[in-house]
Scaffold this motif. Structure first.
Motif, mmCIF file in Angstrom:
data_model
loop_
_atom_site.group_PDB
_atom_site.id
_atom_site.type_symbol
_atom_site.label_atom_id
_atom_site.label_comp_id
_atom_site.label_asym_id
_atom_site.label_seq_id
_atom_site.Cartn_x
_atom_site.Cartn_y
_atom_site.Cartn_z
ATOM 1 N N ARG A 86 23.840 27.593 56.197
ATOM 2 C CA ARG A 86 23.944 28.004 54.801
ATOM 3 C C ARG A 86 22.861 27.371 53.944
ATOM 4 N NH1 ARG A 86 28.680 30.397 53.306
ATOM 5 N NH2 ARG A 86 27.432 30.881 51.486
ATOM 6 N N LEU A 87 21.853 26.739 54.559
ATOM 7 C CA LEU A 87 20.770 26.128 53.802
ATOM 8 C C LEU A 87 19.863 27.225 53.257
ATOM 9 C CD1 LEU A 87 19.191 23.623 52.888
ATOM 10 C CD2 LEU A 87 17.985 23.685 55.072
ATOM 11 N N VAL A 88 19.753 27.317 51.933
ATOM 12 C CA VAL A 88 18.922 28.332 51.286
ATOM 13 C C VAL A 88 17.478 27.835 51.284
ATOM 14 C CG1 VAL A 88 18.522 29.639 49.190
ATOM 15 C CG2 VAL A 88 20.855 29.109 49.884
ATOM 16 N N LEU A 89 16.633 28.482 52.066
ATOM 17 C CA LEU A 89 15.227 28.093 52.109
ATOM 18 C C LEU A 89 14.474 28.619 50.896
ATOM 19 C CD1 LEU A 89 14.444 28.651 55.892
ATOM 20 C CD2 LEU A 89 15.069 26.541 54.740
ATOM 21 N N ALA A 90 14.771 29.831 50.463
ATOM 22 C CA ALA A 90 14.067 30.393 49.305
ATOM 23 C C ALA A 90 14.864 31.574 48.759
ATOM 24 C CB ALA A 90 12.657 30.840 49.682
ATOM 25 N N PRO A 91 15.120 31.616 47.444
ATOM 26 C CA PRO A 91 15.685 32.823 46.842
ATOM 27 C C PRO A 91 14.580 33.851 46.602
ATOM 28 C CG PRO A 91 15.481 31.087 45.198
ATOM 29 C CD PRO A 91 15.025 30.488 46.503
ATOM 30 N N ILE A 92 14.822 35.073 47.022
ATOM 31 C CA ILE A 92 13.825 36.144 46.915
ATOM 32 C C ILE A 92 14.122 36.961 45.655
ATOM 33 C CG2 ILE A 92 12.802 38.140 48.040
ATOM 34 C CD1 ILE A 92 12.305 35.451 49.412
ATOM 35 N N ARG A 93 13.110 37.085 44.820
ATOM 36 C CA ARG A 93 13.244 37.882 43.604
ATOM 37 C C ARG A 93 12.944 39.346 43.922
ATOM 38 N NH1 ARG A 93 9.930 36.861 37.922
ATOM 39 N NH2 ARG A 93 11.002 38.465 36.698
ATOM 40 N N LEU A 94 13.918 40.209 43.656
ATOM 41 C CA LEU A 94 13.774 41.627 43.957
ATOM 42 C C LEU A 94 13.123 42.349 42.780
ATOM 43 C CD1 LEU A 94 17.298 42.262 45.509
ATOM 44 C CD2 LEU A 94 15.160 41.885 46.742
ATOM 45 N N SER B 4 9.677 41.568 44.499
ATOM 46 C CA SER B 4 8.650 41.540 43.462
ATOM 47 C C SER B 4 7.370 40.882 43.963
ATOM 48 C CB SER B 4 9.175 40.788 42.237
ATOM 49 O OG SER B 4 9.531 39.455 42.586
ATOM 50 N N SER B 5 7.482 40.007 44.949
ATOM 51 C CA SER B 5 6.315 39.356 45.556
ATOM 52 C C SER B 5 6.471 39.406 47.073
ATOM 53 C CB SER B 5 6.191 37.908 45.076
ATOM 54 O OG SER B 5 5.139 37.242 45.745
ATOM 55 N N GLU B 6 5.660 40.219 47.722
ATOM 56 C CA GLU B 6 5.737 40.312 49.177
ATOM 57 C C GLU B 6 5.285 39.023 49.853
ATOM 58 O OE1 GLU B 6 3.463 43.684 50.289
ATOM 59 O OE2 GLU B 6 4.887 45.158 49.469
ATOM 60 N N GLU B 7 4.345 38.322 49.259
ATOM 61 C CA GLU B 7 3.870 37.069 49.839
ATOM 62 C C GLU B 7 4.985 36.022 49.869
ATOM 63 O OE1 GLU B 7 0.288 33.778 49.150
ATOM 64 O OE2 GLU B 7 0.508 35.505 47.821
ATOM 65 N N GLN B 8 5.808 35.970 48.820
ATOM 66 C CA GLN B 8 6.907 35.020 48.799
ATOM 67 C C GLN B 8 7.913 35.321 49.911
ATOM 68 O OE1 GLN B 8 9.470 35.432 45.457
ATOM 69 N NE2 GLN B 8 10.574 33.517 45.802
ATOM 70 N N LEU B 9 8.223 36.587 50.118
ATOM 71 C CA LEU B 9 9.163 36.957 51.174
ATOM 72 C C LEU B 9 8.612 36.601 52.553
ATOM 73 C CD1 LEU B 9 11.729 38.340 52.191
ATOM 74 C CD2 LEU B 9 10.547 40.532 51.998
ATOM 75 N N LEU B 10 7.344 36.893 52.800
ATOM 76 C CA LEU B 10 6.757 36.590 54.109
ATOM 77 C C LEU B 10 6.696 35.083 54.351
ATOM 78 C CD1 LEU B 10 3.877 39.222 54.174
ATOM 79 C CD2 LEU B 10 6.111 39.371 55.256
ATOM 80 N N THR B 11 6.384 34.305 53.320
ATOM 81 C CA THR B 11 6.357 32.841 53.471
ATOM 82 C C THR B 11 7.739 32.296 53.787
ATOM 83 O OG1 THR B 11 4.514 32.717 51.912
ATOM 84 C CG2 THR B 11 5.710 30.690 52.345
ATOM 85 N N ALA B 12 8.762 32.809 53.102
ATOM 86 C CA ALA B 12 10.129 32.353 53.359
ATOM 87 C C ALA B 12 10.594 32.732 54.759
ATOM 88 C CB ALA B 12 11.071 32.935 52.304
#
Length: 388
Positions: free
Chosen positions: A5-13, A158-166
Protein backbone atom coordinates in the motif's frame (compact mmCIF):
# COMPACT_ATOMS: atom_id res chain seq x y z
CA UNK A 1 2.15 1.24 6.04
CA UNK A 2 2.45 -2.16 4.30
CA UNK A 3 4.73 -2.35 1.29
CA UNK A 4 1.89 -3.19 -1.08
CA UNK A 5 0.00 0.00 0.00
CA UNK A 6 3.04 2.30 -0.26
CA UNK A 7 2.08 5.15 -2.62
CA UNK A 8 5.10 5.84 -4.81
CA UNK A 9 3.50 8.68 -6.78
CA UNK A 10 -0.01 10.12 -7.24
CA UNK A 11 -0.75 10.50 -10.96
CA UNK A 12 -2.59 13.62 -12.05
CA UNK A 13 -5.17 12.79 -14.71
CA UNK A 14 -6.04 15.10 -17.59
CA UNK A 15 -9.52 16.54 -17.03
CA UNK A 16 -12.00 18.59 -19.06
CA UNK A 17 -14.52 20.01 -16.53
CA UNK A 18 -17.05 21.18 -19.12
CA UNK A 19 -17.18 17.79 -20.82
CA UNK A 20 -17.44 16.03 -17.46
CA UNK A 21 -20.38 18.23 -16.40
CA UNK A 22 -22.36 17.96 -19.64
CA UNK A 23 -23.83 14.51 -18.94
CA UNK A 24 -24.74 15.16 -15.26
CA UNK A 25 -26.32 18.52 -16.14
CA UNK A 26 -28.42 16.88 -18.84
CA UNK A 27 -29.58 14.24 -16.37
CA UNK A 28 -30.37 16.89 -13.75
CA UNK A 29 -32.44 18.83 -16.30
CA UNK A 30 -34.35 15.73 -17.35
CA UNK A 31 -35.03 14.72 -13.74
CA UNK A 32 -36.14 18.23 -12.80
CA UNK A 33 -38.60 18.44 -15.70
CA UNK A 34 -39.97 14.99 -14.85
CA UNK A 35 -40.40 15.94 -11.19
CA UNK A 36 -42.13 19.21 -12.12
CA UNK A 37 -44.49 17.37 -14.44
CA UNK A 38 -45.31 14.89 -11.67
CA UNK A 39 -46.16 17.70 -9.28
CA UNK A 40 -48.58 19.16 -11.82
CA UNK A 41 -50.20 15.79 -12.56
CA UNK A 42 -50.65 14.65 -8.95
CA UNK A 43 -52.19 11.32 -7.86
CA UNK A 44 -50.27 8.04 -8.11
CA UNK A 45 -48.86 8.62 -11.60
CA UNK A 46 -47.56 12.04 -10.61
CA UNK A 47 -45.95 10.67 -7.43
CA UNK A 48 -44.20 7.96 -9.47
CA UNK A 49 -42.96 10.56 -11.96
CA UNK A 50 -41.65 12.77 -9.13
CA UNK A 51 -39.85 9.80 -7.56
CA UNK A 52 -38.29 8.86 -10.90
CA UNK A 53 -37.13 12.45 -11.45
CA UNK A 54 -35.55 12.64 -7.99
CA UNK A 55 -33.74 9.34 -8.56
CA UNK A 56 -32.33 10.65 -11.85
CA UNK A 57 -31.16 13.87 -10.13
CA UNK A 58 -29.44 11.95 -7.32
CA UNK A 59 -27.72 9.64 -9.81
CA UNK A 60 -26.53 12.66 -11.83
CA UNK A 61 -25.04 14.30 -8.72
CA UNK A 62 -23.29 11.07 -7.73
CA UNK A 63 -21.92 10.69 -11.27
CA UNK A 64 -20.46 14.21 -11.12
CA UNK A 65 -18.87 13.50 -7.73
CA UNK A 66 -17.35 10.26 -9.04
CA UNK A 67 -15.84 11.99 -12.07
CA UNK A 68 -14.31 14.82 -10.03
CA UNK A 69 -12.99 12.62 -7.19
CA UNK A 70 -11.34 10.02 -9.43
CA UNK A 71 -7.69 9.54 -8.43
CA UNK A 72 -4.90 7.24 -9.65
CA UNK A 73 -1.99 6.20 -7.41
CA UNK A 74 1.06 4.14 -8.34
CA UNK A 75 1.88 1.68 -5.58
CA UNK A 76 4.33 -1.21 -5.33
CA UNK A 77 3.40 -3.50 -8.27
CA UNK A 78 -0.11 -2.02 -8.26
CA UNK A 79 -2.17 0.78 -9.79
CA UNK A 80 -4.99 1.87 -7.47
CA UNK A 81 -7.94 3.82 -8.91
CA UNK A 82 -10.09 5.46 -6.22
CA UNK A 83 -13.27 7.53 -6.29
CA UNK A 84 -16.03 8.56 -3.91
CA UNK A 85 -17.25 5.36 -2.30
CA UNK A 86 -15.10 2.82 -4.14
CA UNK A 87 -11.76 1.78 -5.55
CA UNK A 88 -10.26 -0.68 -8.05
CA UNK A 89 -6.80 -2.23 -8.00
CA UNK A 90 -4.78 -3.26 -11.06
CA UNK A 91 -1.78 -5.53 -10.43
CA UNK A 92 1.06 -4.72 -12.81
CA UNK A 93 2.13 -7.52 -15.16
CA UNK A 94 5.19 -8.10 -17.30
CA UNK A 95 5.02 -6.49 -20.70
CA UNK A 96 5.82 -3.33 -22.63
CA UNK A 97 4.34 0.05 -21.70
CA UNK A 98 3.25 1.67 -24.98
CA UNK A 99 1.87 5.02 -26.10
CA UNK A 100 -1.12 4.93 -28.46
CA UNK A 101 -2.19 8.07 -30.38
CA UNK A 102 -5.93 8.70 -30.54
CA UNK A 103 -5.95 11.79 -32.77
CA UNK A 104 -4.07 12.85 -35.86
CA UNK A 105 -2.39 10.68 -38.48
CA UNK A 106 -1.86 7.09 -37.42
CA UNK A 107 -4.51 7.27 -34.68
CA UNK A 108 -5.69 3.91 -33.33
CA UNK A 109 -9.48 3.34 -33.33
CA UNK A 110 -10.79 3.03 -29.76
CA UNK A 111 -14.45 2.49 -28.97
CA UNK A 112 -15.25 2.87 -25.26
CA UNK A 113 -18.52 1.76 -23.78
CA UNK A 114 -19.26 5.24 -22.39
CA UNK A 115 -17.31 7.69 -24.50
CA UNK A 116 -19.80 9.90 -26.28
CA UNK A 117 -18.84 13.06 -24.38
CA UNK A 118 -15.06 12.86 -24.85
CA UNK A 119 -14.29 10.98 -21.61
CA UNK A 120 -14.39 7.27 -20.89
CA UNK A 121 -14.14 5.06 -17.80
CA UNK A 122 -14.37 1.28 -17.97
CA UNK A 123 -14.15 -1.30 -20.75
CA UNK A 124 -13.22 -0.30 -24.30
CA UNK A 125 -12.29 -1.96 -27.58
CA UNK A 126 -8.90 -1.14 -29.11
CA UNK A 127 -8.49 -1.64 -32.87
CA UNK A 128 -11.76 -3.64 -32.86
CA UNK A 129 -9.98 -6.71 -31.52
CA UNK A 130 -8.48 -6.13 -28.06
CA UNK A 131 -10.52 -5.51 -24.93
CA UNK A 132 -8.89 -2.98 -22.60
CA UNK A 133 -9.75 -0.88 -19.55
CA UNK A 134 -9.78 2.89 -20.05
CA UNK A 135 -9.39 5.91 -17.75
CA UNK A 136 -9.72 9.07 -19.85
CA UNK A 137 -11.30 12.24 -18.44
CA UNK A 138 -10.46 14.56 -21.34
CA UNK A 139 -10.14 14.45 -25.10
CA UNK A 140 -6.42 13.71 -24.95
CA UNK A 141 -4.28 13.17 -28.02
CA UNK A 142 -2.89 9.85 -26.74
CA UNK A 143 -3.05 7.32 -23.91
CA UNK A 144 -0.49 5.16 -22.12
CA UNK A 145 -1.20 1.41 -22.18
CA UNK A 146 0.01 -0.42 -19.05
CA UNK A 147 -0.18 -4.24 -18.81
CA UNK A 148 -2.12 -5.42 -15.73
CA UNK A 149 -3.88 -8.54 -14.47
CA UNK A 150 -7.19 -7.21 -15.89
CA UNK A 151 -5.71 -6.64 -19.34
CA UNK A 152 -4.05 -3.51 -20.60
CA UNK A 153 -5.10 -0.27 -18.88
CA UNK A 154 -5.27 2.89 -21.01
CA UNK A 155 -4.48 6.02 -18.96
CA UNK A 156 -4.67 9.66 -20.09
CA UNK A 157 -2.43 11.55 -17.61
CA UNK A 158 -1.71 15.23 -17.63
CA UNK A 159 2.02 14.39 -17.72
CA UNK A 160 3.10 11.21 -19.47
CA UNK A 161 6.66 11.59 -18.19
CA UNK A 162 5.44 11.54 -14.58
CA UNK A 163 3.49 8.33 -15.17
CA UNK A 164 6.43 6.59 -16.88
CA UNK A 165 8.82 7.64 -14.08
CA UNK A 166 6.45 6.32 -11.41
CA UNK A 167 6.00 3.00 -13.25
CA UNK A 168 9.79 2.61 -13.49
CA UNK A 169 10.19 3.26 -9.76
CA UNK A 170 7.44 0.73 -8.98
CA UNK A 171 9.19 -1.89 -11.14
CA UNK A 172 12.53 -1.32 -9.38
CA UNK A 173 10.97 -1.52 -5.91
CA UNK A 174 9.17 -4.74 -6.80
CA UNK A 175 12.41 -6.23 -8.17
CA UNK A 176 14.24 -5.52 -4.93
CA UNK A 177 11.40 -6.93 -2.85
CA UNK A 178 11.46 -10.10 -4.96
CA UNK A 179 15.19 -10.44 -4.34
CA UNK A 180 14.68 -10.08 -0.58
CA UNK A 181 11.83 -12.62 -0.61
CA UNK A 182 13.89 -15.11 -2.66
CA UNK A 183 16.82 -14.76 -0.27
CA UNK A 184 14.47 -15.31 2.68
CA UNK A 185 13.09 -18.51 1.12
CA UNK A 186 16.48 -19.97 0.20
CA UNK A 187 18.38 -19.17 3.42
CA UNK A 188 16.43 -21.57 5.76
CA UNK A 189 16.85 -24.36 3.20
CA UNK A 190 20.62 -23.91 2.95
CA UNK A 191 21.21 -23.73 6.71
CA UNK A 192 20.63 -27.48 7.46
CA UNK A 193 22.71 -28.47 4.43
CA UNK A 194 25.64 -26.39 5.59
CA UNK A 195 25.38 -27.76 9.13
CA UNK A 196 25.35 -31.41 8.01
CA UNK A 197 28.35 -31.28 5.57
CA UNK A 198 31.59 -33.03 6.76
CA UNK A 199 34.80 -31.09 7.17
CA UNK A 200 36.96 -31.58 4.07
CA UNK A 201 40.13 -30.56 5.90
CA UNK A 202 39.79 -33.15 8.70
CA UNK A 203 42.40 -36.00 8.76
CA UNK A 204 41.51 -39.00 6.61
CA UNK A 205 41.89 -41.45 9.51
CA UNK A 206 39.05 -39.82 11.40
CA UNK A 207 35.56 -40.94 10.61
CA UNK A 208 33.24 -38.23 9.36
CA UNK A 209 30.91 -36.98 12.04
CA UNK A 210 27.34 -38.13 11.93
CA UNK A 211 24.95 -35.88 10.10
CA UNK A 212 23.24 -33.53 12.51
CA UNK A 213 19.47 -33.52 12.49
CA UNK A 214 17.85 -30.48 10.79
CA UNK A 215 17.73 -27.53 13.12
CA UNK A 216 14.21 -26.35 13.90
CA UNK A 217 13.84 -22.63 14.54
CA UNK A 218 12.60 -21.66 17.96
CA UNK A 219 10.16 -18.83 18.52
CA UNK A 220 12.91 -16.36 19.40
CA UNK A 221 15.02 -17.33 16.37
CA UNK A 222 11.99 -17.06 14.10
CA UNK A 223 11.19 -13.59 15.49
CA UNK A 224 14.81 -12.48 14.95
CA UNK A 225 14.73 -13.77 11.35
CA UNK A 226 11.43 -11.97 10.67
CA UNK A 227 12.83 -8.71 12.10
CA UNK A 228 15.93 -9.01 9.92
CA UNK A 229 13.83 -9.65 6.80
CA UNK A 230 11.57 -6.71 7.66
CA UNK A 231 14.64 -4.49 8.07
CA UNK A 232 16.01 -5.61 4.69
CA UNK A 233 12.60 -4.98 3.10
CA UNK A 234 12.40 -1.48 4.58
CA UNK A 235 15.97 -0.76 3.43
CA UNK A 236 15.09 -1.84 -0.11
CA UNK A 237 12.03 0.43 -0.14
CA UNK A 238 14.04 3.36 1.23
CA UNK A 239 16.77 2.85 -1.38
CA UNK A 240 14.22 2.72 -4.18
CA UNK A 241 12.52 5.89 -2.94
CA UNK A 242 15.88 7.68 -2.70
CA UNK A 243 16.71 6.54 -6.23
CA UNK A 244 13.38 7.84 -7.52
CA UNK A 245 13.84 11.22 -5.83
CA UNK A 246 17.36 11.51 -7.22
CA UNK A 247 16.11 10.74 -10.73
CA UNK A 248 13.36 13.38 -10.42
CA UNK A 249 15.82 16.02 -9.15
CA UNK A 250 18.24 15.21 -11.96
CA UNK A 251 15.46 15.52 -14.57
CA UNK A 252 14.32 18.89 -13.15
CA UNK A 253 17.91 20.17 -13.04
CA UNK A 254 18.55 19.09 -16.62
CA UNK A 255 15.35 20.76 -17.85
CA UNK A 256 16.03 24.06 -16.04
CA UNK A 257 19.75 24.32 -16.81
CA UNK A 258 20.72 26.11 -20.07
CA UNK A 259 22.76 24.15 -22.60
CA UNK A 260 25.93 26.20 -22.16
CA UNK A 261 25.84 25.91 -18.38
CA UNK A 262 25.19 22.16 -18.65
CA UNK A 263 28.26 21.76 -20.90
CA UNK A 264 30.39 23.77 -18.50
CA UNK A 265 29.22 21.66 -15.56
CA UNK A 266 30.04 18.50 -17.47
CA UNK A 267 33.53 19.78 -18.33
CA UNK A 268 32.83 20.23 -22.04
CA UNK A 269 34.05 23.57 -23.42
CA UNK A 270 31.40 25.50 -25.37
CA UNK A 271 31.81 25.62 -29.09
CA UNK A 272 33.23 28.74 -30.58
CA UNK A 273 30.76 30.85 -32.45
CA UNK A 274 31.25 30.48 -36.17
CA UNK A 275 30.66 33.51 -38.36
CA UNK A 276 28.51 32.84 -41.35
CA UNK A 277 28.32 34.75 -44.54
CA UNK A 278 25.42 37.19 -44.70
CA UNK A 279 22.76 36.22 -47.22
CA UNK A 280 19.57 37.94 -48.31
CA UNK A 281 16.33 36.01 -47.88
CA UNK A 282 12.63 36.70 -48.08
CA UNK A 283 11.01 37.89 -44.82
CA UNK A 284 9.18 35.19 -42.93
CA UNK A 285 5.92 37.12 -42.81
CA UNK A 286 5.58 36.87 -46.58
CA UNK A 287 5.35 33.07 -46.70
CA UNK A 288 4.49 31.94 -43.17
CA UNK A 289 1.97 33.18 -40.61
CA UNK A 290 3.28 35.16 -37.67
CA UNK A 291 3.79 33.35 -34.38
CA UNK A 292 1.47 35.57 -32.37
CA UNK A 293 -1.21 35.86 -35.04
CA UNK A 294 -4.32 33.77 -34.22
CA UNK A 295 -5.05 30.97 -36.64
CA UNK A 296 -8.46 30.82 -38.33
CA UNK A 297 -10.96 28.49 -36.68
CA UNK A 298 -12.54 25.74 -38.75
CA UNK A 299 -16.18 26.56 -37.95
CA UNK A 300 -17.64 23.76 -40.04
CA UNK A 301 -15.55 21.13 -38.29
CA UNK A 302 -16.44 22.50 -34.84
CA UNK A 303 -20.17 22.48 -35.66
CA UNK A 304 -19.95 18.93 -37.04
CA UNK A 305 -18.23 17.79 -33.84
CA UNK A 306 -20.80 19.42 -31.54
CA UNK A 307 -23.89 18.51 -33.60
CA UNK A 308 -24.47 15.05 -32.01
CA UNK A 309 -24.30 16.51 -28.49
CA UNK A 310 -26.67 19.35 -29.35
CA UNK A 311 -29.08 16.91 -30.99
CA UNK A 312 -29.53 15.01 -27.69
CA UNK A 313 -30.84 18.19 -26.03
CA UNK A 314 -33.47 19.01 -28.68
CA UNK A 315 -36.29 16.88 -27.14
CA UNK A 316 -35.70 18.44 -23.71
CA UNK A 317 -35.61 21.98 -25.10
CA UNK A 318 -38.75 21.31 -27.16
CA UNK A 319 -40.63 19.99 -24.12
CA UNK A 320 -39.64 23.04 -22.07
CA UNK A 321 -40.75 25.34 -24.93
CA UNK A 322 -44.16 23.64 -25.27
CA UNK A 323 -44.75 23.68 -21.51
CA UNK A 324 -43.72 27.36 -21.21
CA UNK A 325 -45.91 28.37 -24.16
CA UNK A 326 -48.89 26.55 -22.66
CA UNK A 327 -48.32 28.28 -19.33
CA UNK A 328 -48.15 31.72 -20.95
CA UNK A 329 -51.31 31.14 -22.97
CA UNK A 330 -53.18 29.75 -19.98
CA UNK A 331 -53.67 26.27 -21.45
CA UNK A 332 -52.65 24.50 -18.23
CA UNK A 333 -55.99 25.23 -16.53
CA UNK A 334 -57.51 22.10 -17.98
CA UNK A 335 -59.33 19.49 -15.89
CA UNK A 336 -57.12 16.92 -14.25
CA UNK A 337 -58.50 14.11 -16.38
CA UNK A 338 -57.41 15.93 -19.57
CA UNK A 339 -54.12 17.33 -18.25
CA UNK A 340 -52.77 14.00 -16.98
CA UNK A 341 -52.34 12.18 -20.34
CA UNK A 342 -50.96 15.33 -21.99
CA UNK A 343 -48.35 15.73 -19.24
CA UNK A 344 -47.32 12.08 -19.48
CA UNK A 345 -46.97 12.37 -23.24
CA UNK A 346 -44.92 15.56 -22.84
CA UNK A 347 -42.60 13.90 -20.32
CA UNK A 348 -42.15 10.87 -22.59
CA UNK A 349 -41.42 13.03 -25.63
CA UNK A 350 -39.13 15.41 -23.71
CA UNK A 351 -36.85 14.28 -20.83
CA UNK A 352 -37.23 10.56 -21.42
CA UNK A 353 -36.60 10.99 -25.14
CA UNK A 354 -33.47 13.05 -24.33
CA UNK A 355 -32.17 10.16 -22.20
CA UNK A 356 -32.96 7.77 -25.04
CA UNK A 357 -31.08 10.00 -27.49
CA UNK A 358 -28.06 10.08 -25.18
CA UNK A 359 -28.14 6.28 -24.88
CA UNK A 360 -28.40 5.97 -28.67
CA UNK A 361 -25.40 8.31 -29.09
CA UNK A 362 -23.34 6.12 -26.76
CA UNK A 363 -24.26 2.64 -27.97
CA UNK A 364 -25.92 3.02 -31.40
CA UNK A 365 -24.90 6.36 -33.00
CA UNK A 366 -26.74 5.57 -36.24
CA UNK A 367 -30.07 5.58 -34.40
CA UNK A 368 -29.59 9.07 -32.92
CA UNK A 369 -31.37 10.86 -35.76
CA UNK A 370 -34.32 8.46 -35.66
CA UNK A 371 -34.78 8.90 -31.90
CA UNK A 372 -34.56 12.72 -32.07
CA UNK A 373 -36.94 13.01 -35.06
CA UNK A 374 -39.48 10.69 -33.41
CA UNK A 375 -39.33 12.75 -30.20
CA UNK A 376 -39.80 16.01 -32.08
CA UNK A 377 -42.75 14.55 -33.99
CA UNK A 378 -44.32 13.51 -30.69
CA UNK A 379 -43.78 17.01 -29.30
CA UNK A 380 -45.54 18.48 -32.34
CA UNK A 381 -48.58 16.27 -31.69
CA UNK A 382 -48.57 17.06 -27.96
CA UNK A 383 -48.22 20.77 -28.63
CA UNK A 384 -51.08 20.68 -31.13
CA UNK A 385 -53.31 18.89 -28.60
CA UNK A 386 -52.36 21.24 -25.77
CA UNK A 387 -52.29 24.55 -27.64
CA UNK A 388 -54.88 23.91 -30.33
Amino acid sequence: MPAERLVLAPIRLARAPLRLLFGPLLLVSAGSVAAAGGVVIGNAAGIALVAAGLVVVVLAIYLALVLFTLRLNVEVATLRLTWLGGERRYVLSRGPVTRVPLRGPGAAPVRPRFGALGWAIGPAMLRRSEGIEMVRLARSASVILVPTDRGRLAIAPSSEEQLLTALGAAARVQQRLDEVAARARIQPLLAPLGAGQPDRFAPAREAPPAAAPPHLLTGIERAILEERLAAERAAALAAAEAERQAALEAAELASSQPPVAAQAAAGVPPRARMRQRTTWSRPAWLHAPAVGRPQPVDLARSVARLAPFLATTLPLLGAVAVWATAGVLGRLDLPEAQLRPVSLALAASGPLAALGALAARVWYPRLLGLVVISALAGLVLVGRALLG
